[in-house]
Design an enzyme around this catalytic site. Structure first.
Site, PDB file in Angstrom:
ATOM      1  N   GLY A 115       0.708  -1.241   0.060  1.00  0.00           N
ATOM      2  CA  GLY A 115       0.118  -0.077  -0.114  1.00  0.00           C
ATOM      3  C   GLY A 115       0.880   1.121   0.065  1.00  0.00           C
TER       4      GLY A 115
ATOM      5  N   ALA B 177      22.939  -7.989  22.883  1.00  0.00           N
ATOM      6  CA  ALA B 177      22.483  -8.624  24.093  1.00  0.00           C
ATOM      7  C   ALA B 177      21.151  -8.058  24.505  1.00  0.00           C
ATOM      8  CB  ALA B 177      23.443  -8.859  24.926  1.00  0.00           C
TER       9      ALA B 177
ATOM     10  N   ALA C  77       4.086  -6.504  20.669  1.00  0.00           N
ATOM     11  CA  ALA C  77       2.990  -6.870  19.937  1.00  0.00           C
ATOM     12  C   ALA C  77       1.664  -6.384  20.732  1.00  0.00           C
ATOM     13  CB  ALA C  77       2.728  -8.435  19.523  1.00  0.00           C
TER      14      ALA C  77
ATOM     15  N   HIS D 131      -3.017 -21.621  46.823  1.00  0.00           N
ATOM     16  CA  HIS D 131      -1.882 -22.541  47.392  1.00  0.00           C
ATOM     17  C   HIS D 131      -1.898 -23.966  46.928  1.00  0.00           C
ATOM     18  CE1 HIS D 131       1.184 -23.902  50.059  1.00  0.00           C
ATOM     19  NE2 HIS D 131       0.524 -24.843  50.226  1.00  0.00           N
TER      20      HIS D 131
END
Ligand code: FAD
Ligand code: NAI
Length: 474
Positions: free
Chosen positions: A124, A190, A329, A453
């Site tokens: 586009g 890194a 994202a 738990h």
């Protein structure tokens, strides 16, 4: 005759496809154009963008497989499981990854059908304004739309003089598609990709060296988390060199040689069988004819938008990696929903302050809100609640005791300012912190919530209690 829509979305990644779906849900007639076939066998443009095709999803598929392999080789015996020496079938691992990607990308095609979004294959680019909207050239056709949402995403940043062939010298696409485990893998950068892809290939047996320009490791993370991560990754065999300057990269035949200056000023050469370049990403604006129509970019080449995704051109919006903010994202998807809703006259919003960050290493690293160093710099008075996973029964049972949860809250109001997790399932645990931050909760609120738990979420609970010096299990 050109096709006419209320909305045309340029780009079919998480920003674009989510914007298209939400706009269609709100009653607009919507088209979305996408040009990249990625590795579609028929060469047809694939939806899902970087995230689904060469980013989030394939990297997490490989991280999962390599984690299982590593567990089989090094973790099972401690639990009394004997399996002998596992072998990795790289082709099968890649085929599984590809199947996951295909299932998800075709799923989005299905979602487009369900929501009546028209997919227009092709690149586009703006032609110019038309009566109450914009003309966009998509491949050979011209489309008219009252609103255009630019969601063209980003591409890997390359270094001058370092040609990427995605065989010997790889960016993210090649890093996710190696045909065999390299004996010696070098990685420049890194950051998130370097650590995730370095982990994948290290677990499968590669000797991995990461060369990082910054003097501090994981500078965006909380300082305690970064320190803990550096120790753990070193034990895992990731050789991370900080403060380096890359001088030259020579790729010849089947190996690559990197000359660099180390932190102490010494000249070094690193020879490797593969190199991954992961030095950040740049916004995709080339080929949009942005200049031709006067679409304003900022000083870093990103499309300039206001807090609701509006560009300087009427009816033109932009979302995701192509605009400012974290290149994630879920951030792109938030902006996509915001823009569609604002376009429909609703009150869409985005909130960068609560966007969670996750690094999918082992242990995982996740955070939301402010780091301790940011609070110090701002002069904010804060309290710290910090609990190790080693104090948690579930973590012990799983054999996943590395790391901690660190909660930072305002010393006067008790409001949570930041939460930092390094440990098992940090990517899931961080959601509770995001909810707390989004609703302006105090550490006392988390302390008073009943946590199941035995779960890892109890470490979050205990960190909240520890903020008030009343941890129960540590
Ligand atoms: P993109 O996903 O880049 O999509 C843009 C799409 O637009 C592309 O498909 C492109 O082909 C198309 N396009 C561009 N120009 C045109 C045009 N003119 N016409 C038609 N189509 C065009 N983020 C996370 O949140 N979690 C993760 O775990 C994570 N892992 C990652 C791992 C890797 C290896 C990489 C590289 C990235 C990762 N990311 C992750 C980042 C995430 O992929 C991006 O933030 C996200 O994809 C941005 O979405 P987007 O829609 O803005 O852009
Ligand atoms: P990054 O910004 O995370 O890391 C790039 C690293 O390269 C930085 O530490 C930087 O200092 C270093 N660097 C830059 N130039 C250098 C040079 N010349 N020599 C040596 N080091 C150099 O970018 P990365 O890893 O490329 O990832 C791109 C983006 O993709 C991320 O910022 C993130 O937004 C997204 N991503 C997100 C993931 C997740 O959410 N888990 C996973 C992977 C990527």
């Amino acid at each position: 005759m050109s096709k006419k829509f209320d909305v045309l979305v340029i780009g079919g990644g998480p920003g674009g496809y989510v914007a298209a779906i939400r706009a269609a849900q709100l009653g607009f007639s919507v088209a979305c154009c996408e040009s990249n076939p990625y590795d579609d066998p028929k060469g047809e443009p694939r939806l899902g963008g970087t995230c689904l095709n060469v980013g989030c999803i394939p990297s997490k598929a490989l991280l999962h497989t390599s984690h299982l392999f590593h567990e089989a080789a090094h973790g099972f015996a401690a639990q009394g499981i004997k399996v002998g020496t596992p072998e990795i079938d790289v082709a099968a691992m890649m085929a599984r990854k590809a199947a996951v990607v295909t299932q998800l990308t075709s799923g989005i095609k299905g979602l487009f059908k369900k929501n009546k979004v028209t997919l227009i294959p092709g690149h586009g680019s703006f032609v110019g304004p038309t009566d109450g909207g914009w003309q966009i050239k998509v491949g050979d056709e011209t489309v008219e739309a009252r609103n255009v949402i630019v969601a063209t995403g980003s591409s890997p940043r390359h270094l001058p003089g370092v040609p990427v062939d995605n065989t010997l010298v790889c960016d993210n696409a090649g890093a996710l598609a190696m045909g065999a485990v390299p004996k010696r893998l070098a990685i420049i950068g890194a950051g998130v990709i370097g650590l995730e892809m370095g982990s994948v290939w290290r677990r499968l047996g590669a000797e991995v060296t990461l060369l990082e320009a910054l003097p501090d490791f994981l500078a965006a993370a909380d300082v305690d988390v970064a320190k803990e991560a550096a120790k753990i990754f070193a034990k895992q065999g990731l050789n991370i060199q900080l403060g380096v300057t890359i001088n030259a990269v020579n790729a010849t035949g089947d190996s690559v040689s990197i000359r660099y200056t180390d932190k102490a000023g010494g000249e070094q050469t690193l020879d490797a069988d593969r190199l991954i370049l992961s030095v950040g990403r740049v916004p995709n604006t080339a080929g949009l004819n942005a200049e031709g129509v006067g679409l304003r970019l900022d000083e870093r080449g990103r499309i300039d938008v206001d807090g609701q995704g509006r560009t300087n051109l009427p009816g033109v919006w932009a979302v995701g990696d192509v605009v400012s903010g974290p290149m994630l994202a879920h951030k792109a998807m938030e902006e996509a929903v915001m823009v569609a809703e604002v376009m429909a006259g609703q009150a869409g919003h985005r909130h960068f302050a609560t966007v969670p960050w996750v690094v999918y290493t082992n242990p995982e690293i996740a955070w939301a809100g402010k780091t301790e160093q940011e609070l110090k710099t701002a002069g904010t008075e804060y309290r710290v609640g910090k609990i190790p996973f080693a104090a948690n029964g579930r973590a012990l049972g799983m054999g996943e005791t590395a790391g901690f949860v660190k909660m930072l809250s305002d010393a006067r109001t008790d409001r949570i300012l930041g939460v930092h997790v390094i440990g098992a399932n940090a990517s899931e645990l961080i959601s509770e912190a995001v909810t707390a931050l989004e609703f302006g909760a105090a550490s006392e609120d988390i302390a008073r919530i009943c946590h199941a738990h035995p779960t890892l979420s109890e470490v979050m609970h205990e960190a909240a209690l520890a903020s008030d010096k009343r941890a129960l299990h540590f």
